[in-house]
Scaffold this active site. Sequence first.
Site, mmCIF file in Angstrom:
data_model
loop_
_atom_site.group_PDB
_atom_site.id
_atom_site.type_symbol
_atom_site.label_atom_id
_atom_site.label_comp_id
_atom_site.label_asym_id
_atom_site.label_seq_id
_atom_site.Cartn_x
_atom_site.Cartn_y
_atom_site.Cartn_z
ATOM 1 N N GLU A 122 33.736 27.972 44.822
ATOM 2 C CA GLU A 122 32.568 28.533 45.350
ATOM 3 C C GLU A 122 31.368 27.983 44.610
ATOM 4 O O GLU A 122 30.155 28.112 45.232
ATOM 5 C CB GLU A 122 32.483 30.047 45.035
ATOM 6 C CG GLU A 122 32.774 30.556 43.644
ATOM 7 C CD GLU A 122 31.219 30.784 42.983
ATOM 8 O OE1 GLU A 122 30.212 30.986 43.677
ATOM 9 O OE2 GLU A 122 31.208 30.248 41.674
ATOM 10 N N HIS B 289 34.902 33.548 45.088
ATOM 11 C CA HIS B 289 34.414 33.569 43.796
ATOM 12 C C HIS B 289 35.413 34.119 42.625
ATOM 13 O O HIS B 289 35.515 33.541 41.587
ATOM 14 C CB HIS B 289 33.213 34.794 43.822
ATOM 15 C CG HIS B 289 32.077 34.621 42.485
ATOM 16 N ND1 HIS B 289 32.239 35.069 41.197
ATOM 17 C CD2 HIS B 289 31.067 34.242 42.582
ATOM 18 C CE1 HIS B 289 31.269 35.037 40.465
ATOM 19 N NE2 HIS B 289 30.402 34.312 41.290
ATOM 20 N N GLN C 208 27.349 39.468 30.077
ATOM 21 C CA GLN C 208 28.773 39.329 30.284
ATOM 22 C C GLN C 208 29.096 37.929 30.039
ATOM 23 O O GLN C 208 30.594 37.487 29.653
ATOM 24 C CB GLN C 208 29.042 39.258 31.863
ATOM 25 C CG GLN C 208 29.224 40.512 32.556
ATOM 26 C CD GLN C 208 29.648 40.575 33.947
ATOM 27 O OE1 GLN C 208 29.233 40.367 34.606
ATOM 28 N NE2 GLN C 208 30.670 41.587 34.064
ATOM 29 N N HIS D 5 34.100 42.914 43.685
ATOM 30 C CA HIS D 5 33.450 42.513 42.501
ATOM 31 C C HIS D 5 34.336 42.702 41.188
ATOM 32 O O HIS D 5 34.254 41.867 40.254
ATOM 33 C CB HIS D 5 32.198 43.044 42.669
ATOM 34 C CG HIS D 5 30.995 42.638 43.804
ATOM 35 N ND1 HIS D 5 30.984 41.280 43.928
ATOM 36 C CD2 HIS D 5 30.566 43.311 44.758
ATOM 37 C CE1 HIS D 5 30.252 41.250 45.242
ATOM 38 N NE2 HIS D 5 30.163 42.631 45.504
ATOM 39 N N LEU D 6 34.769 44.015 41.108
ATOM 40 C CA LEU D 6 35.495 44.263 39.934
ATOM 41 C C LEU D 6 36.757 43.617 39.892
ATOM 42 O O LEU D 6 37.223 43.257 38.804
ATOM 43 C CB LEU D 6 35.808 45.825 39.968
ATOM 44 C CG LEU D 6 36.096 46.527 38.744
ATOM 45 C CD1 LEU D 6 35.013 46.026 37.421
ATOM 46 C CD2 LEU D 6 36.014 47.916 38.823
ATOM 47 N N ALA D 7 37.440 43.264 40.693
ATOM 48 C CA ALA D 7 38.504 42.342 41.090
ATOM 49 C C ALA D 7 38.386 40.931 40.303
ATOM 50 O O ALA D 7 39.207 40.644 39.643
ATOM 51 C CB ALA D 7 39.334 42.403 42.387
ATOM 52 N N ASP D 8 37.312 40.472 40.569
ATOM 53 C CA ASP D 8 36.686 39.264 39.935
ATOM 54 C C ASP D 8 36.439 39.303 38.569
ATOM 55 O O ASP D 8 36.979 38.538 37.683
ATOM 56 C CB ASP D 8 35.773 38.872 40.820
ATOM 57 C CG ASP D 8 35.084 37.411 40.373
ATOM 58 O OD1 ASP D 8 35.484 36.808 39.358
ATOM 59 O OD2 ASP D 8 33.992 37.099 40.804
ATOM 60 N N GLN D 9 35.557 40.281 38.091
ATOM 61 C CA GLN D 9 35.014 40.401 36.864
ATOM 62 C C GLN D 9 36.050 40.991 35.710
ATOM 63 O O GLN D 9 36.086 40.824 34.671
ATOM 64 C CB GLN D 9 33.879 41.244 36.619
ATOM 65 C CG GLN D 9 32.715 40.433 37.469
ATOM 66 C CD GLN D 9 31.664 41.542 37.573
ATOM 67 O OE1 GLN D 9 31.229 42.057 36.764
ATOM 68 N NE2 GLN D 9 30.973 41.552 38.833
#
Length: 345
Positions: free
Chosen positions: A10, A313, A100, A283-287
Amino acid sequence: MIDIDGSVGEGGGQILRTSLALSMCTGQPFTLTKIRAGRAKPGLMRQHLTCVNAAAEVCGAEVQGAELNSQSMVFTPGPVRAGDYVFNVGTAGSCTLVLQTVWPALMLADAPSRLKLGGGTHNPMAPPFHFLERAYAPLLAKLGAKADLALRRLGFYPAGGGEIDATIWPAKESLKPFDLNDRGAKLESYAECFAPALPRSVARRELEQLGTGLGWGDDQLREAASRQNEGPGNALLATLAYENVCEVFTGFGEKGVSAEQVARNVVREVRAYQVSDAALGAHLADQWALPLALALWQRGGKASYTCTELTPHATTNFDVIERFLPVRFSPVATASGFAVKVQVG
């Protein structure tokens, strides 16, 4: 020296932040070229430069290329130092992304760290403070990495000026990876609207539209009080809390977009999550990938989680993590989204 191409996948700032975080954690230097090549304005912008400088301060790194608009840099970390830190983006750029960036390294330090961060707290292209507080931090606490977060002042684009306090407790000896494959029992769901310096009718319209779209009652719709001197800005949040996970979906008001449209956008995201039984949203799956990988690196073994979606991402983030840590991500499509297996080796 690890060579990272910032144009792959990305091609955004997450490549930089993940590289900084894992360089600090592992002690491995890296070279990053073509920084943010996938963006309309490539190179280091102010919030990215703040991330670089914050990381350098935390570990006493030697850095080449740390300047605005730079498209290449070399980062050579030193030992991570717990302590008291102040990081200010100086614009509406996200201070949550700065947090983060240094969070993983400081949670592996040998003493608590206290941080004061300034900048944007609720930006469309970054995790809002309430997402970190309700969704991200509780998962890290379950992992064994406790942190205390406090919102002192909201910061919206374009004014910024937000303030966050964070205390990160040492967790190196307590990290314990776990599987996160189901949400558990539903606990509560509610919405709230932050609209400082805007007419109260904006918040009411957004909440009414969201309530209608999701079938939520008045007791689930909350107009958040503003603190003095905050704003102007507008964020509509929908929070869904379950036994094992909490998800927060946010819509942002902007000129030319009606309050009703802001609410409909949030309703669409909530419904997409509700029709799946996967544990994590996109989003949480990424972070979640980075702290879980760090825990596995420290403890060994394997773990898994399910998610509704894997964005470019997220898959780019997987690739960067695998460059620094001896872990492998193995995502498999399912009827509800994806199952992601992570293991050492």
